[in-house]
Motif scaffolding. Structure first.
Motif, PDB file in Angstrom:
ATOM      1  N   PHE A  52       0.814  -1.218   0.000  1.00 52.86           N
ATOM      2  CA  PHE A  52       0.000   0.000   0.000  1.00 52.86           C
ATOM      3  C   PHE A  52       0.854   1.277   0.000  1.00 52.86           C
ATOM      4  CE2 PHE A  52      -2.979  -3.071   1.955  1.00 52.86           C
ATOM      5  CZ  PHE A  52      -4.085  -2.869   1.138  1.00 52.86           C
ATOM      6  N   ASN A  53       2.177   1.102   0.068  1.00 53.88           N
ATOM      7  CA  ASN A  53       3.086   2.247   0.147  1.00 53.88           C
ATOM      8  C   ASN A  53       2.765   3.119   1.354  1.00 53.88           C
ATOM      9  OD1 ASN A  53       5.290   3.808  -0.705  1.00 53.88           O
ATOM     10  ND2 ASN A  53       3.993   5.165  -1.926  1.00 53.88           N
ATOM     11  N   ILE A  54       2.601   2.469   2.505  1.00 57.16           N
ATOM     12  CA  ILE A  54       2.340   3.178   3.757  1.00 57.16           C
ATOM     13  C   ILE A  54       3.437   2.818   4.752  1.00 57.16           C
ATOM     14  CG2 ILE A  54      -0.166   3.322   3.449  1.00 57.16           C
ATOM     15  CD1 ILE A  54      -0.484   0.911   5.273  1.00 57.16           C
ATOM     16  N   PRO A  55       3.663   3.666   5.751  1.00 57.50           N
ATOM     17  CA  PRO A  55       4.735   3.378   6.716  1.00 57.50           C
ATOM     18  C   PRO A  55       4.399   2.177   7.592  1.00 57.50           C
ATOM     19  CG  PRO A  55       3.475   5.290   7.415  1.00 57.50           C
ATOM     20  CD  PRO A  55       2.992   4.963   6.036  1.00 57.50           C
ATOM     21  N   GLN A  56       5.422   1.623   8.181  1.00 59.31           N
ATOM     22  CA  GLN A  56       5.206   0.540   9.142  1.00 59.31           C
ATOM     23  C   GLN A  56       4.382   1.075  10.307  1.00 59.31           C
ATOM     24  OE1 GLN A  56       6.537  -2.856   9.257  1.00 59.31           O
ATOM     25  NE2 GLN A  56       8.688  -2.676   8.710  1.00 59.31           N
ATOM     26  N   THR A 195      -5.374   2.548  -8.731  1.00 59.14           N
ATOM     27  CA  THR A 195      -5.350   3.470  -7.603  1.00 59.14           C
ATOM     28  C   THR A 195      -6.284   2.950  -6.515  1.00 59.14           C
ATOM     29  OG1 THR A 195      -7.188   4.799  -8.440  1.00 59.14           O
ATOM     30  CG2 THR A 195      -4.964   5.407  -9.174  1.00 59.14           C
ATOM     31  N   ILE A 196      -6.087   3.433  -5.295  1.00 61.15           N
ATOM     32  CA  ILE A 196      -6.963   3.027  -4.198  1.00 61.15           C
ATOM     33  C   ILE A 196      -8.412   3.361  -4.526  1.00 61.15           C
ATOM     34  CG2 ILE A 196      -7.578   3.451  -1.776  1.00 61.15           C
ATOM     35  CD1 ILE A 196      -5.099   1.733  -2.061  1.00 61.15           C
ATOM     36  N   GLN A 197      -8.650   4.574  -5.053  1.00 65.64           N
ATOM     37  CA  GLN A 197     -10.024   4.973  -5.342  1.00 65.64           C
ATOM     38  C   GLN A 197     -10.650   4.106  -6.428  1.00 65.64           C
ATOM     39  OE1 GLN A 197     -11.985   7.215  -3.553  1.00 65.64           O
ATOM     40  NE2 GLN A 197     -13.436   6.016  -4.753  1.00 65.64           N
ATOM     41  N   ASN A 198      -9.886   3.790  -7.480  1.00 69.57           N
ATOM     42  CA  ASN A 198     -10.426   2.925  -8.531  1.00 69.57           C
ATOM     43  C   ASN A 198     -10.731   1.534  -8.000  1.00 69.57           C
ATOM     44  OD1 ASN A 198     -10.340   4.912 -10.465  1.00 69.57           O
ATOM     45  ND2 ASN A 198      -8.457   4.195 -11.434  1.00 69.57           N
TER      46      ASN A 198
END
Length: 224
Positions: A52-56, A195-198
């Motif tokens: 998700f390309n989010i931090p740990q 994309t997350i929204q799609n």
């Protein structure tokens, strides 16, 4: 347990520190009986975050030996990733056939999807609790489809679970995992940006397709 209760609990305070060598070795032995190492667990959670390309998360909480410990996501600020806690109970997961690093990482993908969707409101009973769970399951399937991961252990484990006012019937959850698994490849073929929204939009299209089935199951737990 509310977020404030969790962060003030003895469990949080006990784990919000650097473990001693004895504690580290005890944890290593605990995970080895499930066929996983501490590094396996860290790597599995990192790869779910990377997807998700989010931090740990701020903290990874092992609740395996905690009475009532659940695999879940806890956060304080719905607008931030930096206070998030990922909790897991390995015995609970193994009982649900989640007994490999890959299957564990898929479950963590579900929990990381909660992190991504923590500020998203879904329509449905109990403030869309079922709908958010199903969307997180869908994202689990999406990752499996893109990364060629095996969803069979997770889906078979979920099928054996019953529903509640916060979680859908396991058969419904397995349907959304499988749908995400194959539908994301169709999206790629059609040139739809992932994309997350799609992806949420595609999830919602499928939700509407089987809405009557979802509502039939929800009537067992909600009055409407």
């Amino acid at each position: 347990m509310s977020a404030s209760d969790f962060f003030n609990s003895p469990i949080f305070k006990a784990f919000n520190k650097r473990p001693t060598m004895d504690e580290f070795l005890a944890l290593s032995r605990r995970f080895s009986r499930f066929g996983l190492t501490q590094d396996d667990i860290r790597d599995a959670i990192k790869s779910a975050c990377d997807f998700f390309n989010i931090p740990q998360p701020r903290m990874i909480q092992d609740l395996t030996n905690t009475p009532g410990g659940q695999t879940m996501f806890v956060n304080w600020d719905r607008g931030s990733y930096y206070d998030d806690v990922l909790c897991f109970n390995m015995q609970q997961l193994v009982d649900m056939k989640v007994d490999t690093k890959e299957a564990f990482s898929l479950v963590m993908t579900h929990e990381c999807a909660h992190r991504v969707l923590q500020n998203t409101q879904f329509y449905g009973p109990n403030n869309g609790a079922w709908e958010q769970e199903l969307c997180c399951d869908y994202f689990m399937g999406v990752r499996a489809g893109l990364w060629n991961m095996d969803v069979s252990k997770v889906t078979m484990g979920l099928i054996t679970t019953s529903g509640s006012q916060t979680h859908p019937e396991g058969t419904l959850r397995a349907m959304f995992i499988r749908y995400g698994n194959y539908h994301v490849k169709e999206m790629q073929q059609q040139g739809i940006p992932l994309t997350i929204q799609n992806l949420i939009t595609e999830f919602d299209k499928y939700r509407l397709q089987i809405l009557l089935d979802i509502q039939r199951e929800q009537r067992k737990y909600f009055r409407f």
